[in-house]
Design an enzyme around this catalytic site. Structure first.
Site, PDB file in Angstrom:
ATOM      1  N   GLU A 110       1.126  -4.934  23.158  1.00 24.97           N
ATOM      2  CA  GLU A 110       1.650  -3.635  23.606  1.00 24.97           C
ATOM      3  C   GLU A 110       0.903  -3.168  24.848  1.00 24.97           C
ATOM      4  O   GLU A 110      -0.311  -3.335  24.917  1.00 24.97           O
ATOM      5  CB  GLU A 110       1.493  -2.605  22.477  1.00 24.97           C
ATOM      6  N   GLY A 136       0.860  -1.189   0.000  1.00 25.63           N
ATOM      7  CA  GLY A 136       0.000   0.000   0.000  1.00 25.63           C
ATOM      8  C   GLY A 136       0.890   1.230   0.000  1.00 25.63           C
ATOM      9  O   GLY A 136       2.013   1.204  -0.513  1.00 25.63           O
ATOM     10  N   ARG A 137       0.367   2.318   0.612  1.00 24.10           N
ATOM     11  CA  ARG A 137       1.129   3.575   0.617  1.00 24.10           C
ATOM     12  C   ARG A 137       2.493   3.410   1.279  1.00 24.10           C
ATOM     13  O   ARG A 137       3.523   3.803   0.723  1.00 24.10           O
ATOM     14  CB  ARG A 137       0.343   4.649   1.380  1.00 24.10           C
ATOM     15  N   ILE A 138       2.505   2.845   2.505  1.00 20.98           N
ATOM     16  CA  ILE A 138       3.777   2.770   3.239  1.00 20.98           C
ATOM     17  C   ILE A 138       4.702   1.734   2.592  1.00 20.98           C
ATOM     18  O   ILE A 138       5.897   1.991   2.404  1.00 20.98           O
ATOM     19  CB  ILE A 138       3.537   2.467   4.738  1.00 20.98           C
ATOM     20  N   HIS A 157       7.106   1.505  19.218  1.00 18.16           N
ATOM     21  CA  HIS A 157       6.016   1.976  18.344  1.00 18.16           C
ATOM     22  C   HIS A 157       6.168   3.465  18.017  1.00 18.16           C
ATOM     23  O   HIS A 157       5.312   4.284  18.380  1.00 18.16           O
ATOM     24  CB  HIS A 157       4.647   1.693  18.982  1.00 18.16           C
ATOM     25  N   ILE A 158       7.257   3.770  17.320  1.00 18.98           N
ATOM     26  CA  ILE A 158       7.544   5.182  16.991  1.00 18.98           C
ATOM     27  C   ILE A 158       7.491   5.438  15.486  1.00 18.98           C
ATOM     28  O   ILE A 158       8.053   6.424  15.002  1.00 18.98           O
ATOM     29  CB  ILE A 158       8.921   5.625  17.555  1.00 18.98           C
ATOM     30  N   GLY A 159       6.818   4.563  14.751  1.00 21.66           N
ATOM     31  CA  GLY A 159       6.785   4.685  13.287  1.00 21.66           C
ATOM     32  C   GLY A 159       6.475   6.090  12.786  1.00 21.66           C
ATOM     33  O   GLY A 159       7.127   6.602  11.882  1.00 21.66           O
ATOM     34  N   ARG A 214       1.797  -3.991  12.531  1.00 17.42           N
ATOM     35  CA  ARG A 214       1.079  -4.329  13.753  1.00 17.42           C
ATOM     36  C   ARG A 214       1.707  -5.579  14.355  1.00 17.42           C
ATOM     37  O   ARG A 214       1.984  -6.557  13.642  1.00 17.42           O
ATOM     38  CB  ARG A 214      -0.400  -4.574  13.462  1.00 17.42           C
TER      39      ARG A 214
HETATM   40  C1  GLV Z   1       0.358   3.791  13.890  1.00 16.40           C
HETATM   41  O1  GLV Z   1       0.723   2.696  14.183  1.00 16.40           O
HETATM   42  C2  GLV Z   1      -0.738   4.086  13.040  1.00 16.40           C
HETATM   43  O2  GLV Z   1      -1.547   3.199  12.710  1.00 16.40           O
HETATM   44  O3  GLV Z   1      -0.869   5.260  12.655  1.00 16.40           O
END
Ligand code: GLV
Length: 320
Positions: A268, A156-158, A287-289, A239
């Site tokens: 988490e 997808g986008r990412i 979780h710092i994406g 995730r």
């Molecule tokens: C972060 O994990 C998000 O879904 O934006």
């Protein structure tokens, strides 16, 4: 005018547009996550809720939310929200797509590079005073990144932004797997659409960018790790539950794969104790994406845009 409740600390100036439109805004101004009791109490009064992916918006919360018109989730993922129940109650749910694509792709590459080149281990070594000088067989020999094969699970986008970094920045061959073929990514990045099994067996780096669904939960289990190269590195910024953490610990400990760069966890904020013990080629971040100042501002702005639209009786910009 409407009551807006924000479950967490955000940049206060981003909330001014809500006040300027005449709404009453309350932000929970304390560190950490909102308690269940507080959420249930506050949601009963609110017409708009701005919340985190760590806030569980389930049947019980929605039952309390008699006046609620919109839940604006400060995330692109929204598996914390019982969407069907919210929609049945006439509550709009929105997310924050687009604005966090590049920053999350950057973090993906930071983890990939850090795990491959053992940056965290080398940093600890340098600080410990153990550095005795350059030699050919230094203690932190890593794995080459340039020109290797990158397998993207979820184009997808990412996923596409990560593939772009790999292809254009690091001369990598791109394989991808997704329920849908992504022809533009194929044309732009010479990405090859392959089966999950082929991706696992041919990639040097495997990067996860799928949402969490019934189909993707524990997609990475022992079977998957057994198919991967022993020199491969897994990166997960999507995730946690997409990976069976027990199996990941087993795979790294037994040398089925070389290592991992992990941003998200199955339970988490708990992190599997086995993961915490792994050092070589393993990098863990909390979780710092999307955690840059610019992106976090943009995420609040989108949530506010959606709340303003729905409270004005208009269509939301980012409904899910
Ligand atoms: C972060 O994990 C998000 O879904 O934006």
């Amino acid at each position: 005018m409407a009551k807006v409740y924000v479950t967490c600390r955000v940049f206060p100036e981003e909330l001014e547009r809500l006040r300027a439109a005449g709404h009453t805004v309350e932000m929970r101004d304390a560190p950490g996550l909102i308690s269940r009791e507080k959420l249930l109490e506050k949601v009963s009064e609110a017409e708009a809720l701005i919340c985190l992916l760590s806030d569980r918006i389930d049947v019980e919360v929605i039952a309390e939310a008699g006046k609620l018109r919109i839940v604006a989730n400060l995330a692109v993922g929204y598996e914390n929200i019982d969407l069907a129940t919210a929609q049945a109650a006439g509550i709009v749910v929105t997310n924050t797509p687009g604005v966090l694509t590049e920053t999350t792709a950057d973090l993906t590459f930071a983890l990939l590079l850090a795990a491959a080149r053992r940056i965290v281990e080398a940093d600890a070594f340098a600080r410990s005073g153990a550095f005795y000088g350059w030699e050919l067989l230094q203690p932190h020999l890593g794995l080459e990144v340039y020109g290797k094969t990158l397998g993207v699970v979820g184009m997808g986008r990412i996923g596409t932004a990560v593939a772009r970094r790999g292809r254009l920045g690091f001369g990598m061959d791109i394989l991808y797997h997704d329920p849908h073929q992504n022809k533009p990514a194929e044309a732009e990045l010479k990405a090859k659409y392959v089966s999950f099994e082929t991706l696992l067996s041919e990639s040097d780096f495997v990067s996860i960018h799928t949402p969490l669904t019934a189909q993707t939960r524990h997609l990475f289990d022992r079977q998957a790790f057994l198919r991967m190269k022993k020199t491969a590195i897994l990166v997960n910024v999507a995730r946690g539950p997409v990976v069976d953490e027990e199996a990941l610990v087993w795979a790294v400990e037994t040398g089925q794969i070389a290592g991992a760069g992990i941003d998200v966890y199955e339970e988490e904020p708990e992190i599997h104790p086995g993961l915490l013990k792994l050092q070589e080629h393993v990098v863990l971040v909390p979780h710092i994406g999307s955690a840059t100042v610019e992106t976090r501002h943009a995420m609040v702005r989108i949530a506010v845009d959606n709340v303003l639209a729905v409270l004005a009786g208009e269509a939301p910009l980012n409904p899910v």
